[in-house]
Design an enzyme around this catalytic site. Structure first.
Site, PDB file in Angstrom:
ATOM      1  N   PRO A  28      -3.315  14.607   1.722  1.00 22.09           N
ATOM      2  CA  PRO A  28      -2.577  15.200   0.600  1.00 22.09           C
ATOM      3  C   PRO A  28      -1.766  16.424   1.013  1.00 22.09           C
ATOM      4  CG  PRO A  28      -4.918  14.913   0.053  1.00 22.09           C
ATOM      5  CD  PRO A  28      -4.760  14.617   1.512  1.00 22.09           C
ATOM      6  N   ASP A  36      18.572  -1.842  -2.042  1.00 21.63           N
ATOM      7  CA  ASP A  36      17.381  -1.282  -2.676  1.00 21.63           C
ATOM      8  C   ASP A  36      17.576   0.197  -2.969  1.00 21.63           C
ATOM      9  OD1 ASP A  36      15.904  -3.575  -2.710  1.00 21.63           O
ATOM     10  OD2 ASP A  36      14.805  -3.146  -0.864  1.00 21.63           O
ATOM     11  N   ARG A  63       9.072  -4.408   5.802  1.00 17.43           N
ATOM     12  CA  ARG A  63      10.147  -4.861   4.934  1.00 17.43           C
ATOM     13  C   ARG A  63      11.536  -4.580   5.532  1.00 17.43           C
ATOM     14  NH1 ARG A  63      12.616  -3.609   0.392  1.00 17.43           N
ATOM     15  NH2 ARG A  63      12.568  -5.254  -1.177  1.00 17.43           N
ATOM     16  N   GLU A  73     -14.363  14.089   2.562  1.00 17.56           N
ATOM     17  CA  GLU A  73     -13.554  15.274   2.246  1.00 17.56           C
ATOM     18  C   GLU A  73     -12.395  15.449   3.225  1.00 17.56           C
ATOM     19  OE1 GLU A  73     -13.661  17.158  -0.434  1.00 17.56           O
ATOM     20  OE2 GLU A  73     -15.275  15.849  -1.110  1.00 17.56           O
TER      21      GLU A  73
END
Ligand code: SAH
Length: 252
Positions: free
Chosen positions: A89, A169, A154, A116
């Site tokens: 994060p 896209d 992709r 954690e």
């Protein structure tokens, strides 16, 4: 290119590598993916990979040594200086530019955290870049790794049936970085709603104009930041500006 993934849960990846359009890239080895479990490099009968945090508090922390041994093993198998990517994060949020970078690269070593997170000393010693999927907390880095691998696959030549389809896209900065236009398929009328007339016109130029207008207006409404970037990069012409200055009535 080759991605080596350090994870306690390689099983989570299987369906994403075996199904859908991206399967081709993984099966052909165009995007080679190998998995390594730190548990296989852990000591003792229990092969522990985690322990309680110093200073107390909830949860467990992934120990540095099994991760370092896993990494050393991978390094012995690859003859390159592949960067180590940790999903976290605290990383930089993943976006098209980053995906394009990895899609053009020779690969990387991806580290999926659990619990954690990792002992900071492993991060300081070995991690080159931290990547986040967004401002929320997952229970592990695997979903973030799958997201990266899927998006990279992709973009490989031959993976999408129409080689030009990802150029249109959303976010593709080589084109213009705008959002994609809306899409419609049969039937022509559904739930009392008709398909926009321009798409039914059979007039190629008119269809292209409609799609461009939709893309511009949608981006202006939902992601004005992308429009500002496209303008700064010289991707908007005089006609685009007229459309953007006009009424926004056509926006679906
Ligand atoms: N204590 C940490 C969260 C740990 S979650 C914190 O609050 O920052 C366990 C693992 O899931 C992390 O080590 C990371 O690898 C992964 N993870 C969680 N959220 C993520 C996100 N937004 N992006 C990428 N990986 C994430």
């Amino acid at each position: 290119m080759r991605f080596d993934v350090i994870t306690l849960f390689a099983e989570l990846f299987a369906p994403f590598l075996e199904l859908g359009v991206t399967r081709r890239a993984f099966e052909s080895g165009q995007v080679e993916v190998q998995f390594f479990n730190p548990r296989d490099f852990a000591e003792g009968n229990y092969r522990r990979v985690d322990d309680r945090p110093f200073g107390g508090g909830p949860g467990m922390v992934m120990m540095a040594e099994p991760l370092a041994k896993t990494l050393a093993h991978i390094r012995s198998l690859r003859n390159d200086n592949a960067p180590v990517v940790l999903f976290s994060p605290v990383g930089k949020p993943l976006n098209h530019a980053a995906v394009q970078h990895w899609a053009d690269s020779t690969g990387a070593i991806l580290v999926c955290g659990r619990y954690e997170g990792l002992d900071q000393r492993f991060i300081d010693a070995h991690v080159d870049v931290q990547v986040s999927l967004g401002d929320f907390v997952l229970s592990g880095g695997e979903i973030a790794a799958i997201a990266l691998l899927d998006a990279v696959a992709r973009l490989q030549p031959g993976v999408l049936t129409d080689p030009h389809s990802h150029a249109f896209d959303s976010f593709n900065a080589e084109l213009d970085g705008l959002l994609d236009c809306s899409h419609y398929t049969r039937p022509e009328e559904w739930n009392g709603q008709a398909v926009p007339g321009a798409l039914m016109s059979g007039n190629h130029a008119q269809i292209e104009r409609w799609r461009r207008d939709q893309s511009l207006l949608l981006t202006a409404a939902k992601r004005p930041d992308l429009l500002v970037a496209a303008r700064a990069a010289g991707k908007l012409d005089a006609r685009d500006e007229v459309v953007l200055a006009g009424p926004k009535t056509n926006l679906l």
